[in-house]
Design a protein around this motif. Structure first.
Motif, PDB file in Angstrom:
ATOM      1  N   SER A   1      -6.269  14.006   3.557  1.00  0.00           N
ATOM      2  CA  SER A   1      -4.882  13.773   3.154  1.00  0.00           C
ATOM      3  C   SER A   1      -4.720  12.594   2.213  1.00  0.00           C
ATOM      4  O   SER A   1      -3.630  12.371   1.677  1.00  0.00           O
ATOM      5  N   GLY A   2      -5.781  11.829   2.021  1.00  0.00           N
ATOM      6  CA  GLY A   2      -5.682  10.630   1.184  1.00  0.00           C
ATOM      7  C   GLY A   2      -5.360   9.382   1.969  1.00  0.00           C
ATOM      8  O   GLY A   2      -5.300   8.283   1.404  1.00  0.00           O
TER       9      GLY A   2
ATOM     10  N   GLU B   1       4.219  12.191   2.977  1.00  0.00           N
ATOM     11  CA  GLU B   1       5.275  11.402   3.607  1.00  0.00           C
ATOM     12  C   GLU B   1       5.430  11.757   5.085  1.00  0.00           C
ATOM     13  O   GLU B   1       5.646  10.875   5.925  1.00  0.00           O
ATOM     14  N   GLN B   2       5.313  13.053   5.409  1.00  0.00           N
ATOM     15  CA  GLN B   2       5.436  13.459   6.807  1.00  0.00           C
ATOM     16  C   GLN B   2       4.293  12.911   7.655  1.00  0.00           C
ATOM     17  O   GLN B   2       4.490  12.507   8.810  1.00  0.00           O
ATOM     18  N   ARG B   3       3.085  12.875   7.088  1.00  0.00           N
ATOM     19  CA  ARG B   3       1.950  12.293   7.832  1.00  0.00           C
ATOM     20  C   ARG B   3       2.176  10.798   8.072  1.00  0.00           C
ATOM     21  O   ARG B   3       1.886  10.286   9.164  1.00  0.00           O
TER      22      ARG B   3
ATOM     23  N   ARG C   1       8.597  16.655   9.974  1.00  0.00           N
ATOM     24  CA  ARG C   1       7.820  17.567  10.806  1.00  0.00           C
ATOM     25  C   ARG C   1       6.531  16.849  11.171  1.00  0.00           C
ATOM     26  O   ARG C   1       5.771  16.447  10.288  1.00  0.00           O
ATOM     27  N   PRO C   2       6.286  16.640  12.474  1.00  0.00           N
ATOM     28  CA  PRO C   2       5.068  15.920  12.866  1.00  0.00           C
ATOM     29  C   PRO C   2       3.830  16.598  12.290  1.00  0.00           C
ATOM     30  O   PRO C   2       3.651  17.814  12.414  1.00  0.00           O
TER      31      PRO C   2
ATOM     32  N   VAL D   1       0.815  -1.215   0.000  1.00  0.00           N
ATOM     33  CA  VAL D   1       0.000   0.000   0.000  1.00  0.00           C
ATOM     34  C   VAL D   1       0.849   1.266   0.000  1.00  0.00           C
ATOM     35  O   VAL D   1       0.663   2.154  -0.837  1.00  0.00           O
ATOM     36  N   ILE D   2       1.787   1.354   0.928  1.00  0.00           N
ATOM     37  CA  ILE D   2       2.492   2.618   1.163  1.00  0.00           C
ATOM     38  C   ILE D   2       3.345   3.034  -0.029  1.00  0.00           C
ATOM     39  O   ILE D   2       3.257   4.180  -0.497  1.00  0.00           O
TER      40      ILE D   2
END
Length: 532
Positions: A231-232, A84-86, A223-224, A64-65
Motif C-alpha cells: 500500500s505504500g 486514506e482509508q488505510r 471503510r476499515p 509524513v502523512i
C-alpha cells in the motif's frame, strides 16, 4: 501570494475565534482551579494526552502523512482514497489501543512528569484526572487524520473552526465547576474530578465529530481497510521513524521543562508549571492565528512543487510564507513584550486568582513575545524539509534545540531565585529558537538551493522599523495610565484597547507608507471584502 493569503485568511478567521474562545476557557480554568496545587495537578494531567498523541501521530501528520496523501492523490488511480482509508484505520485502531494502555498506566506516567516533592495526594489527584482525560487520544487521532485529509483537498475551514466547539463545551463545564467545585486540592472530591476530567474529554469528542461530518461532506467514506501490504505505508513507516525520533526528542525537552517548572511551583507557589503553561498558551495565540494558518496552506503546495521537481516555485512559496507570517508576527511579538502583563491581568484576575498571580504570568508572556519571530520562522523552515520527505534533518535540529534548552533551563533552575525560575525557562526557550533558527536556515537553504536570505532580512528590517514606533506608542499609553492610577482589570483593559489599538494602527500606517507588500496585500484583501 494571493492564493495563500485567501486560504490563510479563511483559516485565520476560524483560528482567531478558536483562540479567543480559548482565552475565555483559559481564564475560566484559572478562576476555577487557580495556579496552586490543584491548578498544577490539572495542567499536568491535561498535558499527558497531548504528549502521547504528539509522540504517536501529530508530528507524523505534517512531516509524513500530508506529503504522502498528496502523492497518493496524484499517483493512485482512485485518487488516493484507499490510501486514506488505510491511514484512518490505523489511526483509529492504534490510538484506541494506546488510550486503553494509557488509562491503565496513568499513575507511572504522571509520576514521570511531576516533581519529586509532590505529595501523595497531589499525585493521586493528577492521576485521577489523567484517567478521565486519556481517552481523548483516540478522538485526537480521528480528528487529526480527518483534518489532514481535508487540508490536502484545500478545505481549511473545518479544521480551524472545530476547536471552537471544543472550547464552548469546556467553557460550559468550567462554569459548572466554578459554581459547585473547589480550588483547594485537600477538599476536592471525586465528583469534582469527574466533572473536570470527563468534561474536558467531551470537548475533544465534540471537535472530532465536527471534523468527521466535514470529511463526509467532501465525499470521503470511511471503510476499515487492513490490506496494508503493497500500500505504500512501508515508505511512511521508514519516513516516520525519524519523525518519531524528532517528537521523542522534543518531548524529552518538554519533560525537563515540566519537571523544573513543577519544582519551581513547590518552592514558589503560583510561579510554577501553571504559570508557564498559561503564558505559553497565550504565546500560541498569535502563532496559531497567523503562522499555523500559513503553514497549513503552504505545506501541501510546497509538497506538490517538490514532487514535480519545480524548486523555483517551492522557494517562492516559502519566501512568500515567511514574509506574510513575519508581517503580522513582528508587531505581535513587540506588543506582547510591552502589554503582556496587561493581557494577563484582564484574563486571569478572577475567582481563585490574584492580580499578583496574573501579573507574574504576564512577565513570563513578555519573554515568550520576543520568541514569536524566531519560533515561527523555525517552524516554517521545518516544512522545507518535510516537503522533500526529509524527516532526518528535523530530528537532528530537535536534538540541538533540546540539548541547548535543557542546559539553559537547568542553569536557570539552579541559579535563579525560585520566583524567577519560570521566567528563566521562557528565556531559555527564546535563546534556543533563535540559535536553532539560524542553523535550520543554513541547512534548508542548501536543501532547496537558496532561500533568499538577504531579501527576507531586508523585509524583516522594514517590519521591525515599522513595529518599534508601534510598541513605543503602546508603552507610552501604559506609562501614562500607571502614572495616573494603579493597574487593575479595568485600567489594564484600557491599556490594551488604547495602547494595543494605537500600536496596531500605527504599525499598519507606517508599514503601508514603507510599502511593505504583505501589509498592502492584507489591506487590499480587507478593502475588497468590506467593499462587497
Amino acid at each position: 501570494m494571493s492564493r495563500m493569503l485567501r486560504a490563510s485568511a479563511i483559516m485565520a478567521a476560524g483560528t482567531m475565534v478558536s483562540r479567543l474562545t480559548g482565552f475565555v476557557r483559559t481564564a475560566l480554568l484559572a478562576a476555577a482551579v487557580g495556579t496552586l496545587a490543584l491548578g498544577d495537578a490539572y495542567n499536568a494531567a491535561y498535558q499527558i494526552p497531548y504528549i502521547l498523541f504528539d509522540l504517536l501521530l501529530q508530528g507524523v501528520l505534517s512531516s509524513v502523512i500530508v506529503p504522502m496523501i498528496v502523492r497518493a492523490q496524484q499517483r493512485d488511480p482512485d485518487g488516493g482514497q484507499a490510501f486514506e482509508q488505510r491511514l484512518m484505520t490505523l489511526a483509529v485502531v492504534g490510538l484506541s489501543a494506546v488510550a486503553v494502555v494509557g488509562v491503565l498506566l496513568a499513575r507511572p506516567i504522571m509520576e514521570l512528569y511531576t516533581a519529586e516533592n509532590w505529595s501523595e495526594h497531589k499525585i493521586e489527584v493528577a492521576t485521577t484526572l489523567a484517567r478521565f482525560m486519556l481517552p481523548q487520544i483516540a478522538f485526537f487521532g480521528v480528528g487529526a487524520m480527518a483534518g489532514a485529509i481535508l487540508n490536502t483537498r484545500d478545505r481549511f475551514g473545518a479544521p480551524m473552526w472545530a476547536p471552537v466547539v471544543n472550547n464552548i463545551v469546556v467553557i460550559g463545564v468550567l462554569c459548572a465547576y466554578y459554581a459547585i467545585g473547589t480550588s483547594d486540592i485537600e477538599r476536592v472530591t471525586d465528583r469534582d474530578l469527574m466533572l473536570l476530567g470527563i468534561g474536558t474529554t467531551a470537548g475533544i469528542v465534540a471537535q472530532a465529530i465536527v471534523l468527521i461530518i466535514a470529511l463526509h461532506r467532501v465525499g470521503f467514506r470511511f471503510r476499515p481497510r487492513f490490506d496494508l501490504r503493497g500500500s505504500g505505508l512501508g515508505e511512511a513507516v521508514k519516513s516516520a521513524a525519524w519523525t518519531f525520533a524528532f517528537v521523542a526528542i522534543n518531548q524529552l525537552g518538554f519533560l525537563v521543562t515540566t519537571k523544573l517548572a513543577t519544582g519551581a511551583g513547590e518552592r514558589a507557589p503560583g510561579a510554577g508549571n501553571s504559570a508557564y503553561a498559561y503564558a505559553f498558551q497565550l504565546f500560541q495565540l498569535p502563532y496559531g492565528i497567523i503562522a499555523v494558518s500559513v503553514i497549513t496552506a503552504m505545506l501541501p503546495r510546497m509538497s506538490r512543487h517538490v514532487a514535480d521537481g519545480d524548486l523555483g516555485s517551492a522557494r517562492a512559496e516559502f519566501a512568500s510564507a515567511v514574509r506574510l507570517v513575519s508581517s503580522a508576527i513582528v508587531p505581535a511579538g513587540l506588543l506582547l513584550l510591552v502589554l503582556g502583563p496587561a493581557v494577563t491581568t484582564v484574563i486571569f484576575s478572577y475567582g481563585h486568582m490574584t492580580t499578583g498571580n496574573a501579573l507574574y504570568i504576564g512577565h513570563v508572556l513578555q519573554v515568550f513575545g520576543l520568541a514569536l519571530v524566531p519560533f515561527s520562522i523555525f517552524q516554517l523552515l521545518l516544512r522545507v524539509f518535510y516537503s522533500f520527505g526529509d524527516t532526518r534533518t528535523p530530528a537532528g535540529l530537535a536534538a540541538i534545540n533540546v540539548t541547548l534548552n535543557a542546559s539553559l533551563s537547568v542553569v536557570a533552575y539552579l541559579t535563579l531565585p525560585p520566583r524567577y525560575i519560570v521566567i528563566g525557562l521562557a528565556s531559555s526557550f527564546l535563546i534556543t529558537y533563535s540559535v536553532g533558527g539560524v542553523i535550520a536556515w543554513s541547512l534548508a537553504s542548501r536543501k532547496i538551493h537558496g532561500l533568499g536570505g538577504q531579501e527576507v532580512l531586508a523585509g524583516l528590517s522594514r517590519m521591525f522599523l515599522a513595529a518599534i514606533p508601534a510598541a513605543a506608542a503602546a508603552l507610552g499609553v501604559l506609562w501614562l495610565v500607571r502614572e495616573v492610577t494603579e493597574i487593575t482589570v479595568i485600567t489594564a483593559g484600557i491599556v490594551l484597547v488604547a495602547g494595543g489599538g494605537l500600536g496596531l494602527l500605527l504599525y499598519v500606517a507606517i508599514a503601508h507608507r514603507m510599502r511593505v507588500p504583505e501589509i498592502n496585500s492584507i489591506i487590499g484583501l480587507v478593502a475588497s471584502r468590506v467593499g462587497r
